[in-house]
Design a protein around this motif. Structure first.
Motif, PDB file in Angstrom:
ATOM      1  N   LYS A   1      26.701  49.161  28.786  1.00  0.00           N
ATOM      2  CA  LYS A   1      27.120  49.998  29.922  1.00  0.00           C
ATOM      3  C   LYS A   1      28.630  49.967  30.144  1.00  0.00           C
ATOM      4  CE  LYS A   1      22.849  50.199  32.364  1.00  0.00           C
ATOM      5  NZ  LYS A   1      22.251  50.522  33.624  1.00  0.00           N
ATOM      6  N   GLY A   2      29.269  48.831  29.880  1.00  0.00           N
ATOM      7  CA  GLY A   2      30.708  48.747  30.047  1.00  0.00           C
ATOM      8  C   GLY A   2      31.135  47.606  30.942  1.00  0.00           C
ATOM      9  N   SER A   3      32.400  47.632  31.306  1.00  0.00           N
ATOM     10  CA  SER A   3      32.995  46.596  32.157  1.00  0.00           C
ATOM     11  C   SER A   3      33.310  47.193  33.522  1.00  0.00           C
ATOM     12  CB  SER A   3      34.264  46.039  31.519  1.00  0.00           C
ATOM     13  OG  SER A   3      33.958  45.436  30.279  1.00  0.00           O
ATOM     14  N   PHE A   4      33.062  46.387  34.565  1.00  0.00           N
ATOM     15  CA  PHE A   4      33.207  46.869  35.941  1.00  0.00           C
ATOM     16  C   PHE A   4      33.957  45.845  36.791  1.00  0.00           C
ATOM     17  CE2 PHE A   4      29.468  48.626  33.981  1.00  0.00           C
ATOM     18  CZ  PHE A   4      29.553  49.973  34.286  1.00  0.00           C
ATOM     19  N   VAL A   5      34.682  46.355  37.791  1.00  0.00           N
ATOM     20  CA  VAL A   5      35.450  45.512  38.706  1.00  0.00           C
ATOM     21  C   VAL A   5      34.491  44.773  39.639  1.00  0.00           C
ATOM     22  CG1 VAL A   5      37.185  45.503  40.549  1.00  0.00           C
ATOM     23  CG2 VAL A   5      37.433  47.080  38.611  1.00  0.00           C
ATOM     24  N   LEU A   6      34.726  43.476  39.781  1.00  0.00           N
ATOM     25  CA  LEU A   6      33.952  42.658  40.714  1.00  0.00           C
ATOM     26  C   LEU A   6      34.665  42.580  42.063  1.00  0.00           C
ATOM     27  CD1 LEU A   6      32.964  39.645  38.432  1.00  0.00           C
ATOM     28  CD2 LEU A   6      31.428  41.383  39.367  1.00  0.00           C
ATOM     29  N   PRO A   7      33.937  42.228  43.136  1.00  0.00           N
ATOM     30  CA  PRO A   7      34.615  42.008  44.422  1.00  0.00           C
ATOM     31  C   PRO A   7      35.603  40.854  44.285  1.00  0.00           C
ATOM     32  CG  PRO A   7      32.217  41.790  44.640  1.00  0.00           C
ATOM     33  CD  PRO A   7      32.510  41.991  43.210  1.00  0.00           C
ATOM     34  N   VAL A   8      36.737  40.982  44.963  1.00  0.00           N
ATOM     35  CA  VAL A   8      37.771  39.948  44.867  1.00  0.00           C
ATOM     36  C   VAL A   8      37.814  39.145  46.156  1.00  0.00           C
ATOM     37  CG1 VAL A   8      40.233  39.526  44.526  1.00  0.00           C
ATOM     38  CG2 VAL A   8      39.129  41.388  43.313  1.00  0.00           C
ATOM     39  N   ASN A   9      37.757  37.844  46.025  1.00  0.00           N
ATOM     40  CA  ASN A   9      37.904  36.923  47.156  1.00  0.00           C
ATOM     41  C   ASN A   9      39.309  37.102  47.739  1.00  0.00           C
ATOM     42  OD1 ASN A   9      38.792  34.473  48.486  1.00  0.00           O
ATOM     43  ND2 ASN A   9      36.929  33.509  47.719  1.00  0.00           N
ATOM     44  N   LYS A  10      39.438  37.235  49.047  1.00  0.00           N
ATOM     45  CA  LYS A  10      40.741  37.476  49.678  1.00  0.00           C
ATOM     46  C   LYS A  10      41.735  36.344  49.415  1.00  0.00           C
ATOM     47  CE  LYS A  10      39.032  40.521  53.188  1.00  0.00           C
ATOM     48  NZ  LYS A  10      39.700  41.646  53.703  1.00  0.00           N
ATOM     49  N   ASN A  11      41.255  35.089  49.350  1.00  0.00           N
ATOM     50  CA  ASN A  11      42.158  33.976  49.055  1.00  0.00           C
ATOM     51  C   ASN A  11      42.677  34.062  47.625  1.00  0.00           C
ATOM     52  OD1 ASN A  11      41.869  32.858  51.618  1.00  0.00           O
ATOM     53  ND2 ASN A  11      40.093  31.661  51.008  1.00  0.00           N
ATOM     54  N   VAL A  12      41.800  34.441  46.720  1.00  0.00           N
ATOM     55  CA  VAL A  12      42.210  34.618  45.329  1.00  0.00           C
ATOM     56  C   VAL A  12      43.203  35.767  45.238  1.00  0.00           C
ATOM     57  CG1 VAL A  12      41.412  35.289  43.027  1.00  0.00           C
ATOM     58  CG2 VAL A  12      40.082  33.663  44.374  1.00  0.00           C
ATOM     59  N   LYS A  13      42.910  36.825  45.979  1.00  0.00           N
ATOM     60  CA  LYS A  13      43.789  37.993  45.985  1.00  0.00           C
ATOM     61  C   LYS A  13      45.197  37.596  46.442  1.00  0.00           C
ATOM     62  CE  LYS A  13      43.867  42.721  47.731  1.00  0.00           C
ATOM     63  NZ  LYS A  13      43.138  43.739  48.457  1.00  0.00           N
ATOM     64  N   LYS A  14      45.292  36.842  47.514  1.00  0.00           N
ATOM     65  CA  LYS A  14      46.593  36.429  48.032  1.00  0.00           C
ATOM     66  C   LYS A  14      47.306  35.526  47.028  1.00  0.00           C
ATOM     67  CE  LYS A  14      48.950  34.298  51.905  1.00  0.00           C
ATOM     68  NZ  LYS A  14      48.850  33.684  53.213  1.00  0.00           N
ATOM     69  N   GLU A  15      46.581  34.590  46.433  1.00  0.00           N
ATOM     70  CA  GLU A  15      47.180  33.680  45.457  1.00  0.00           C
ATOM     71  C   GLU A  15      47.708  34.454  44.245  1.00  0.00           C
ATOM     72  OE1 GLU A  15      48.734  30.313  43.974  1.00  0.00           O
ATOM     73  OE2 GLU A  15      47.762  30.466  45.930  1.00  0.00           O
ATOM     74  N   GLU A  16      46.934  35.415  43.778  1.00  0.00           N
ATOM     75  CA  GLU A  16      47.362  36.230  42.637  1.00  0.00           C
ATOM     76  C   GLU A  16      48.606  37.040  42.986  1.00  0.00           C
ATOM     77  OE1 GLU A  16      46.444  36.466  39.410  1.00  0.00           O
ATOM     78  OE2 GLU A  16      45.100  34.783  39.739  1.00  0.00           O
ATOM     79  N   MET A  17      48.656  37.567  44.203  1.00  0.00           N
ATOM     80  CA  MET A  17      49.835  38.329  44.624  1.00  0.00           C
ATOM     81  C   MET A  17      51.056  37.427  44.681  1.00  0.00           C
ATOM     82  SD  MET A  17      49.281  41.483  44.713  1.00  0.00           S
ATOM     83  CE  MET A  17      50.881  41.920  45.343  1.00  0.00           C
ATOM     84  N   LEU A  18      50.867  36.186  45.154  1.00  0.00           N
ATOM     85  CA  LEU A  18      51.985  35.244  45.185  1.00  0.00           C
ATOM     86  C   LEU A  18      52.492  34.946  43.779  1.00  0.00           C
ATOM     87  CD1 LEU A  18      50.829  32.753  47.965  1.00  0.00           C
ATOM     88  CD2 LEU A  18      52.778  34.317  48.054  1.00  0.00           C
ATOM     89  N   VAL A  19      51.583  34.810  42.843  1.00  0.00           N
ATOM     90  CA  VAL A  19      51.971  34.568  41.449  1.00  0.00           C
ATOM     91  C   VAL A  19      52.744  35.769  40.909  1.00  0.00           C
ATOM     92  CG1 VAL A  19      51.081  34.289  39.096  1.00  0.00           C
ATOM     93  CG2 VAL A  19      50.123  32.921  40.950  1.00  0.00           C
ATOM     94  N   THR A  20      52.250  36.959  41.187  1.00  0.00           N
ATOM     95  CA  THR A  20      52.923  38.181  40.729  1.00  0.00           C
ATOM     96  C   THR A  20      54.324  38.285  41.324  1.00  0.00           C
ATOM     97  OG1 THR A  20      50.812  39.327  40.505  1.00  0.00           O
ATOM     98  CG2 THR A  20      52.779  40.712  40.684  1.00  0.00           C
ATOM     99  N   ILE A  21      54.440  38.025  42.618  1.00  0.00           N
ATOM    100  CA  ILE A  21      55.742  38.095  43.287  1.00  0.00           C
ATOM    101  C   ILE A  21      56.685  37.040  42.723  1.00  0.00           C
ATOM    102  CG2 ILE A  21      56.912  37.718  45.508  1.00  0.00           C
ATOM    103  CD1 ILE A  21      54.417  39.108  46.783  1.00  0.00           C
ATOM    104  N   GLN A  22      56.166  35.837  42.458  1.00  0.00           N
ATOM    105  CA  GLN A  22      56.994  34.781  41.889  1.00  0.00           C
ATOM    106  C   GLN A  22      57.537  35.201  40.522  1.00  0.00           C
ATOM    107  OE1 GLN A  22      55.184  30.892  41.580  1.00  0.00           O
ATOM    108  NE2 GLN A  22      56.775  30.165  40.221  1.00  0.00           N
TER     109      GLN A  22
END
Length: 124
Positions: free
Chosen positions: A72-93
């Motif tokens: 069927k393919g690959s699909f986006v999973l729900p993202v934990n808000k804490n993980v989301k914030k941590e990932e954004m911090l990594v991206t910004i860094q």
């Protein structure tokens, strides 16, 4: 999906691809349950190996950003808000590190850079 691969980067292509898709998911540009392009289609679009795309998808699945359903393919999973914030911090860094290197190569001192950042923060 807009993805730009830098072939002269020190970052492997599969990591660049995985990071870009993570950013799209974190910034909510790709929604929960949205289908990702097929491995072959994305490889063709980006003019890279299907194995490279598969490696990026495997990494995203391992990190919990996507799921792959055989046939069927690959699909986006729900993202934990804490993980989301941590990932954004990594991206910004990462972006800040590139910005600092660019400033240093331009002859801007760390002190001048600090003053500039503080000035921008105070204006907001």
């Amino acid at each position: 999906m807009k993805v730009i691969i830098q072939h002269n980067s020190m970052i492997p292509i599969y990591e660049q691809l995985a990071n870009k898709i993570k950013t799209l998911i974190i910034e909510n540009e790709m929604k929960e349950q949205e289908a990702l392009p097929s491995v072959r289609m994305l490889a063709k679009d980006l003019k890279i190996s299907a194995l490279t795309v598969k490696k990026a998808y495997d990494l995203l699945e391992k990190e919990g950003f996507i799921t792959t359903i055989h046939g069927k393919g690959s699909f986006v999973l729900p993202v934990n808000k804490n993980v989301k914030k941590e990932e954004m911090l990594v991206t910004i860094q990462e972006e800040l590190e590139q910005f600092i290197q660019k400033a240093e190569h331009s002859g801007i001192s760390k002190e001048e850079l600090k003053k500039l950042i503080l000035m921008i923060l105070e204006d907001e």
